[in-house]
Design a protein around this motif. Sequence first.
Motif, PDB file in Angstrom:
ATOM      1  N   SER A   2      -2.067  43.650  87.939  1.00  9.58           N
ATOM      2  CA  SER A   2      -2.470  45.014  88.256  1.00  9.58           C
ATOM      3  C   SER A   2      -1.619  45.546  89.398  1.00  9.58           C
ATOM      4  O   SER A   2      -1.371  44.838  90.372  1.00  9.58           O
ATOM      5  N   HIS A   4      -0.227  49.548  91.382  1.00 10.28           N
ATOM      6  CA  HIS A   4      -0.348  51.000  91.522  1.00 10.28           C
ATOM      7  C   HIS A   4       1.018  51.540  91.934  1.00 10.28           C
ATOM      8  O   HIS A   4       1.658  51.000  92.840  1.00 10.28           O
ATOM      9  N   SER A   6       2.925  54.846  93.453  1.00  4.94           N
ATOM     10  CA  SER A   6       2.744  56.135  94.114  1.00  4.94           C
ATOM     11  C   SER A   6       4.112  56.787  94.269  1.00  4.94           C
ATOM     12  O   SER A   6       5.089  56.114  94.604  1.00  4.94           O
ATOM     13  N   LEU A  87       2.774  50.625  81.960  1.00  9.22           N
ATOM     14  CA  LEU A  87       1.800  51.532  82.565  1.00  9.22           C
ATOM     15  C   LEU A  87       0.583  51.701  81.661  1.00  9.22           C
ATOM     16  O   LEU A  87       0.724  51.872  80.447  1.00  9.22           O
ATOM     17  N   ASP A  88      -0.605  51.648  82.240  1.00  4.71           N
ATOM     18  CA  ASP A  88      -1.844  51.826  81.478  1.00  4.71           C
ATOM     19  C   ASP A  88      -2.270  53.280  81.390  1.00  4.71           C
ATOM     20  O   ASP A  88      -2.978  53.667  80.465  1.00  4.71           O
ATOM     21  N   SER A  89      -1.859  54.097  82.340  1.00  5.13           N
ATOM     22  CA  SER A  89      -2.277  55.497  82.356  1.00  5.13           C
ATOM     23  C   SER A  89      -1.241  56.364  81.632  1.00  5.13           C
ATOM     24  O   SER A  89      -0.085  55.978  81.494  1.00  5.13           O
ATOM     25  N   PRO A  90      -1.664  57.548  81.178  1.00  8.97           N
ATOM     26  CA  PRO A  90      -0.715  58.462  80.539  1.00  8.97           C
ATOM     27  C   PRO A  90       0.425  58.800  81.497  1.00  8.97           C
ATOM     28  O   PRO A  90       0.214  58.974  82.698  1.00  8.97           O
ATOM     29  N   LEU A  91       1.610  58.897  80.967  1.00  9.09           N
ATOM     30  CA  LEU A  91       2.792  59.128  81.794  1.00  9.09           C
ATOM     31  C   LEU A  91       3.054  60.605  82.052  1.00  9.09           C
ATOM     32  O   LEU A  91       3.427  60.996  83.141  1.00  9.09           O
TER      33      LEU A  91
END
Length: 122
Positions: A2, A4, A6, A87-91
Amino acid sequence: MSFHISGEFDSFFLCHCARCRKDSGSSHAANLFSSKARITWLAGEDKITTFRLPGTRHVKCFCRDCGSALPFLQAEEGVLVVPAGSLDSPLGLRPTAHICLSSRADWDDDLALIAGFDGLPG
């Protein structure tokens, strides 16, 4: 595993060089690049394996437990490289360009014309 990210990405390239094709096992690698973004590892940093191809700038980082491609810092250039598929989130970004097209696989033409399925065929 995992992490993050920024900050903003500078570019998003689909690289067709022979090394990226071998790394991805596909027609190209899809990587985001940023000189401003920062990565914070939330879990699993101790599971990262890094391969550097001697005599080149080529680096591949992956999780030694699951094999997933992982982000890495190209320290000499000060650039964070993030495999888009990690990446797990929408780009919310479209690729900037295809690069190294002269090395493109001979089967990598008109792929959008090939039949598509929402799941596995059959």
